[in-house]
Scaffold this motif. Structure first.
Motif, PDB file in Angstrom:
ATOM      1  N   ASN A 560       0.826  -1.221   0.000  1.00 49.88           N
ATOM      2  CA  ASN A 560       0.000   0.000   0.000  1.00 49.88           C
ATOM      3  C   ASN A 560       0.855   1.263   0.000  1.00 49.88           C
ATOM      4  O   ASN A 560       0.577   2.226   0.717  1.00 49.88           O
ATOM      5  CB  ASN A 560      -0.958   0.020   1.197  1.00 49.88           C
ATOM      6  CG  ASN A 560      -1.904  -1.170   1.199  1.00 49.88           C
ATOM      7  OD1 ASN A 560      -2.332  -1.625   0.138  1.00 49.88           O
ATOM      8  ND2 ASN A 560      -2.215  -1.677   2.388  1.00 49.88           N
ATOM      9  N   THR A 561       1.897   1.266  -0.791  1.00 50.53           N
ATOM     10  CA  THR A 561       2.695   2.484  -0.942  1.00 50.53           C
ATOM     11  C   THR A 561       2.049   3.372  -2.011  1.00 50.53           C
ATOM     12  O   THR A 561       1.251   2.893  -2.832  1.00 50.53           O
ATOM     13  CB  THR A 561       4.127   2.132  -1.379  1.00 50.53           C
ATOM     14  OG1 THR A 561       4.082   1.470  -2.656  1.00 50.53           O
ATOM     15  CG2 THR A 561       4.797   1.223  -0.373  1.00 50.53           C
ATOM     16  N   PRO A 562       2.359   4.656  -2.037  1.00 54.35           N
ATOM     17  CA  PRO A 562       1.844   5.528  -3.104  1.00 54.35           C
ATOM     18  C   PRO A 562       2.270   5.016  -4.475  1.00 54.35           C
ATOM     19  O   PRO A 562       3.388   4.512  -4.650  1.00 54.35           O
ATOM     20  CB  PRO A 562       2.471   6.882  -2.788  1.00 54.35           C
ATOM     21  CG  PRO A 562       2.784   6.825  -1.332  1.00 54.35           C
ATOM     22  CD  PRO A 562       3.151   5.402  -1.039  1.00 54.35           C
ATOM     23  N   GLN A 563       1.395   5.122  -5.451  1.00 52.92           N
ATOM     24  CA  GLN A 563       1.709   4.624  -6.786  1.00 52.92           C
ATOM     25  C   GLN A 563       2.866   5.380  -7.426  1.00 52.92           C
ATOM     26  O   GLN A 563       3.483   4.893  -8.378  1.00 52.92           O
ATOM     27  CB  GLN A 563       0.470   4.711  -7.680  1.00 52.92           C
ATOM     28  CG  GLN A 563      -0.605   3.699  -7.325  1.00 52.92           C
ATOM     29  CD  GLN A 563      -1.650   3.560  -8.407  1.00 52.92           C
ATOM     30  OE1 GLN A 563      -1.658   4.335  -9.365  1.00 52.92           O
ATOM     31  NE2 GLN A 563      -2.536   2.591  -8.261  1.00 52.92           N
ATOM     32  N   SER A 564       3.164   6.531  -6.919  1.00 56.43           N
ATOM     33  CA  SER A 564       4.285   7.298  -7.462  1.00 56.43           C
ATOM     34  C   SER A 564       5.637   6.788  -6.989  1.00 56.43           C
ATOM     35  O   SER A 564       6.684   7.219  -7.481  1.00 56.43           O
ATOM     36  CB  SER A 564       4.136   8.776  -7.067  1.00 56.43           C
ATOM     37  OG  SER A 564       4.122   8.905  -5.646  1.00 56.43           O
ATOM     38  N   THR A 565       5.638   5.866  -6.026  1.00 64.57           N
ATOM     39  CA  THR A 565       6.892   5.334  -5.501  1.00 64.57           C
ATOM     40  C   THR A 565       7.638   4.558  -6.585  1.00 64.57           C
ATOM     41  O   THR A 565       7.045   3.732  -7.290  1.00 64.57           O
ATOM     42  CB  THR A 565       6.631   4.408  -4.304  1.00 64.57           C
ATOM     43  OG1 THR A 565       5.906   5.123  -3.306  1.00 64.57           O
ATOM     44  CG2 THR A 565       7.927   3.892  -3.718  1.00 64.57           C
ATOM     45  N   ASN A 566       8.934   4.791  -6.701  1.00 62.33           N
ATOM     46  CA  ASN A 566       9.737   4.053  -7.675  1.00 62.33           C
ATOM     47  C   ASN A 566      10.988   3.503  -7.000  1.00 62.33           C
ATOM     48  O   ASN A 566      11.243   3.747  -5.814  1.00 62.33           O
ATOM     49  CB  ASN A 566      10.103   4.933  -8.867  1.00 62.33           C
ATOM     50  CG  ASN A 566      10.806   6.221  -8.458  1.00 62.33           C
ATOM     51  OD1 ASN A 566      11.664   6.219  -7.568  1.00 62.33           O
ATOM     52  ND2 ASN A 566      10.447   7.333  -9.094  1.00 62.33           N
ATOM     53  N   TRP A 591      10.069  -6.029  -6.729  1.00 60.79           N
ATOM     54  CA  TRP A 591       8.727  -5.461  -6.864  1.00 60.79           C
ATOM     55  C   TRP A 591       7.692  -6.580  -7.008  1.00 60.79           C
ATOM     56  O   TRP A 591       7.868  -7.524  -7.784  1.00 60.79           O
ATOM     57  CB  TRP A 591       8.661  -4.542  -8.079  1.00 60.79           C
ATOM     58  CG  TRP A 591       9.229  -3.175  -7.819  1.00 60.79           C
ATOM     59  CD1 TRP A 591      10.488  -2.739  -8.081  1.00 60.79           C
ATOM     60  CD2 TRP A 591       8.537  -2.079  -7.212  1.00 60.79           C
ATOM     61  NE1 TRP A 591      10.655  -1.438  -7.685  1.00 60.79           N
ATOM     62  CE2 TRP A 591       9.460  -0.994  -7.152  1.00 60.79           C
ATOM     63  CE3 TRP A 591       7.249  -1.883  -6.709  1.00 60.79           C
ATOM     64  CZ2 TRP A 591       9.132   0.253  -6.619  1.00 60.79           C
ATOM     65  CZ3 TRP A 591       6.920  -0.647  -6.183  1.00 60.79           C
ATOM     66  CH2 TRP A 591       7.844   0.410  -6.136  1.00 60.79           C
ATOM     67  N   ASP A 594       2.380  -2.691  -8.432  1.00 59.26           N
ATOM     68  CA  ASP A 594       2.622  -1.246  -8.508  1.00 59.26           C
ATOM     69  C   ASP A 594       2.742  -0.578  -7.146  1.00 59.26           C
ATOM     70  O   ASP A 594       3.339   0.504  -7.032  1.00 59.26           O
ATOM     71  CB  ASP A 594       1.497  -0.573  -9.305  1.00 59.26           C
ATOM     72  CG  ASP A 594       1.539  -0.956 -10.764  1.00 59.26           C
ATOM     73  OD1 ASP A 594       2.601  -1.436 -11.214  1.00 59.26           O
ATOM     74  OD2 ASP A 594       0.518  -0.805 -11.460  1.00 59.26           O
ATOM     75  N   THR A 595       2.197  -1.206  -6.097  1.00 58.87           N
ATOM     76  CA  THR A 595       2.209  -0.566  -4.778  1.00 58.87           C
ATOM     77  C   THR A 595       2.829  -1.443  -3.700  1.00 58.87           C
ATOM     78  O   THR A 595       2.724  -1.123  -2.518  1.00 58.87           O
ATOM     79  CB  THR A 595       0.773  -0.196  -4.356  1.00 58.87           C
ATOM     80  OG1 THR A 595      -0.019  -1.399  -4.277  1.00 58.87           O
ATOM     81  CG2 THR A 595       0.134   0.769  -5.345  1.00 58.87           C
ATOM     82  N   SER A 596       3.466  -2.557  -4.081  1.00 61.90           N
ATOM     83  CA  SER A 596       4.053  -3.467  -3.090  1.00 61.90           C
ATOM     84  C   SER A 596       5.436  -3.912  -3.558  1.00 61.90           C
ATOM     85  O   SER A 596       5.645  -4.174  -4.745  1.00 61.90           O
ATOM     86  CB  SER A 596       3.161  -4.697  -2.873  1.00 61.90           C
ATOM     87  OG  SER A 596       1.863  -4.319  -2.459  1.00 61.90           O
ATOM     88  N   SER A 640       2.348   2.914   5.154  1.00 56.67           N
ATOM     89  CA  SER A 640       2.293   1.624   4.449  1.00 56.67           C
ATOM     90  C   SER A 640       2.342   0.477   5.443  1.00 56.67           C
ATOM     91  O   SER A 640       2.772   0.632   6.596  1.00 56.67           O
ATOM     92  CB  SER A 640       3.467   1.516   3.461  1.00 56.67           C
ATOM     93  OG  SER A 640       3.414   2.548   2.498  1.00 56.67           O
TER      94      SER A 640
END
Length: 700
Positions: A560-566, A591, A594-596, A640
């Motif tokens: 549940n991280t922000p989708q902008s996280t890279n 990875w 997209d959020t985990s 998160s």
């Protein structure tokens, strides 16, 4: 390369059985009609137990095209060679290479084409991408379908051998009984009586034609048999020996009457039913011809058992025997070199014999190869659970080494390299130059074509099963030498003479439960295309270890991280972290979606083995680095969900068990019938619960 098909299976499988027991190790590879069912990629954090139900579909669906086996024998003096260095495998003899030392290792390669027999229950399913791949690498589908060796499951093979042995013993007993002359009373009791006029007329005509044939000189009969008189339709053509006559077609009652009368009147003749026809063929043979024919039929029956019935199970059975430490019983119907070597009075029981050293199996990313062996030679269906599958594999192959594990987990110089088999072989083989010799296949017997030994039209290349097995064995040799030189594993020779069967691979002489061998060489660990390795010695649902030295308690799952996280955000968060000694924290990022993602601490001190092999200090450093990573992640991603992989897997298992407990059991047929007529029958999980009793429907 030895290409083994039905035409040369007896000869080449005998050569394989002759050299198998003395092998130091056996490398195995397979080419299949498919390796995956469906195109959906599983989640990267999925455990082997969770992935197994989908993985097992491929070995249950697809078929083996080629089974490649390479036998590695140590031929040196037992001392560690100078910096080991394998000549380009050109399949040449030592005499063809001038000014070279004797090799330390010899290799025999076998490429068995496998195709289900005509009575097999197994369907042949082709995956389009696998077929295209195999065509690209010149796999002969024509040879596979026309000349592939059949195979049976274990219970079917045991049944076939027993039936064959029983028939041989029954024939021996019948010969002994027929050697006794029956009394007149016994003979008359066995004779049938013909009462119908048409039966008597048919019988009289048949006996008359037989007598006319018997009055024909043997030389004239031979001319007819050589098709010089094609007008006689009753004559058999081109028999292997002697002369043969075909009686007219008739029913079973008339055939019995003819059998009895001819047997009494002409006891020297041989009578037998024509296969696929309601006719009797009569053989006129001399004593020498009778013996020759009897020997030919016995040899054909044994050859039919080995090639057309048991087939490749003979190879699997012998391989599993040696790998389990049993000696091969070369006087059994299945393993004897020829019919003359068979002892038919020994009970045909599978898997017995004196104990010996367990010969290890070497694979490269070989879990699917081992599963395919199970579905082709043990049971068409794999066990329902991964734990049962592991037990089934270890039942037949107790000691397994995976070169993908050796390179990625155990060998310090290969940690960050490409571990694909071809790339690994290219690096390792250069360090073994001149130390390994590939033995040429034996030349075909005089008068036979080259297909009896090798197939010169096919060159050894990658993705032929025998050559891939050869490369796997070479990689095993090279990586083991590297581990011996650069690791803390000392070996156990200690000045004591090493058995010549294994040479410098002293770890193959260690007890099966030696933890040092298990850690240093990854015994019974299999590579998985995921974060996990598959441990055959562990039966727990989620107990399989993480790969690349990662620890479940020092690896953290962030959800549940922000989708902008890279990836750069994670690296910036952790790249400057240090432990209390000033040592930088090394980590890996995986990875999930997209959020985990997962961040795992990674520590390999001094370039040696993975963390499981350290004497405590490695694990301590790893756990300290894991705590540092956990704290940094909490600061960077406060909203998160962060948990260690150990905690996450424990929670997943609790959910699985709770869901299984809530799932109602399927009612039996009787229960459904009683419910249909109004009598409610609850499941065992519902009985004894509190609440109002269910009112029964009144039956009018």
């Amino acid at each position: 390369m030895v290409v083994v098909t039905k035409s040369n299976f007896v000869e080449q499988s005998n050569d394989f059985l002759d050299h198998l027991p003395s092998a130091a190790f056996v490398a195995v590879d397979e080419e299949m009609t498919g390796i995956s069912v469906g195109n959906q990629r599983p989640p990267k954090d999925e455990t082997p137990s969770q992935r197994y139900p989908d993985l097992k579909k491929a070995p249950e669906t697809y078929s083996i095209i080629q089974l490649g086996i390479s036998l590695f024998h140590y031929t040196g003096d037992g001392k560690s060679p100078s910096p080991p260095v394998i000549r380009n495998p050109s399949e040449t003899s030592p005499a063809a290479v001038p000014n070279r030392e004797d090799p330390d290792w010899t290799v025999r390669k076998y490429n068995f084409f496998a195709f289900p027999g005509k009575d097999s229950e197994r369907s042949v399913v082709l995956n389009p991408s696998a077929v295209a791949f195999l065509h690209q690498h010149n796999i002969s589908f024509d040879k596979w379908t026309k000349e592939g060796v059949p195979y049976l499951l274990e219970d079917q093979a045991e049944k076939a051998v027993k039936q064959y042995t029983d028939r041989v013993l029954e024939a021996e007993a019948k010969e002994q009984q027929e050697s006794k002359q029956p009394t007149v009373q016994e003979a008359s009791q066995r004779r049938v009586q013909l009462r119908r006029t048409e039966d008597v007329d048919f019988f009289t005509r048949a006996m008359a034609t037989l007598r006319n044939w018997l009055d024909t000189p043997v030389s004239a009969t031979a001319a007819i048999l050589n098709n010089q008189n094609p007008d006689n339709q009753n004559e058999a053509k081109n028999p292997p020996e002697g002369a043969c006559f075909m009686l007219p077609e008739c029913n079973s009652f008339m055939r019995r009457a003819l059998y009895e009368s001819i047997g009494q009147e002409y006891p020297s003749l041989i009578l037998e039913k024509v296969p696929g026809a309601n006719r009797i063929q009569v053989w006129r043979l001399s004593d020498a011809e009778k013996e020759q024919r009897q020997q030919r039929l016995r040899k054909e029956a044994w050859s039919d058992l080995i090639v057309e019935r048991v087939g490749l199970f003979r190879i699997f059975f012998a391989l599993s025997q040696v790998c389990r430490g049993f000696e091969l019983e070369r006087d059994s119907p299945m393993l004897a070199s020829s019919l003359a070597d068979v002892d038919f009075h020994k009970e045909p029981t599978l898997y017995r014999g004196a104990r010996n050293r367990k010969v290890p199996i070497i694979v490269h990313n070989g879990f699917m190869d081992l599963c395919f062996l199970q579905t082709h030679f043990v049971s068409h269906k794999l066990p329902d659970s991964l734990a049962e599958c592991k037990a089934a594999i270890r039942k037949y192959f107790p000691v397994i080494y995976d070169t993908k594990i050796l390179a990625a987990e155990c060998s310090p110089i290969h940690f960050n390299d490409n571990t694909r088999l071809g790339a690994l072989f290219a690096r390792v083989s250069s360090h073994l130059e001149g130390r390994v010799q590939v033995i040429r296949p034996p030349p075909p017997p005089p008068g036979e074509s080259a297909s009896a030994g090798s197939d010169p039209s096919i060159t050894s290349e990658e993705h032929f099963a025998d050559y891939d097995a050869y490369m796997t064995g070479i990689c095993y040799l090279g990586i083991c030498q590297c581990i011996h030189r650069m690791s803390e594993y000392p070996g156990r020779s200690g000045g004591v003479a090493v058995k010549p069967t294994v040479g410098t691979l002293t770890h193959l002489l260690e007890p099966i439960d030696d933890p040092e061998v298990r850690k240093a060489f990854g015994r019974n660990l299999l590579y998985q295309m995921s974060m996990f390795n598959l441990d055959l010695e562990i039966s727990g649902v989620n107990d399989d270890p993480l790969c690349r030295g990662m620890n479940k308690n020092a690896s953290y799952r962030v959800a549940n991280t922000p989708q902008s996280t890279n990836t750069r955000d994670i690296i910036n968060c952790l790249s400057r972290q240090m432990d209390r000694t000033g040592r930088p924290v090394v980590f890996e990022i995986v990875w999930i979606d997209d959020t985990s993602f997962i961040v795992a601490a990674s520590y390999r001190p001094n370039g040696t083995h993975n963390n499981r092999q350290q004497n405590g200090s490695g694990d301590e450093v790893l756990m300290e680095h894991g705590r540092i990573i956990h704290n940094a992640l909490k600061d960077r991603f406060p909203n998160s969900n962060i948990s260690s992989m150990a905690q996450y897997l424990e929670e997943q298992e609790k959910k699985r068990l709770a869901a299984a407990a809530e799932t109602p059991s399927e009612p039996s047929v009787v229960s459904r019938m009683l419910n249909w007529i109004g009598i409610n029958v609850g499941s065992s999980s519902q009985q004894g619960t509190e609440g109002p009793a269910t009112k029964k429907r009144r039956l009018d």
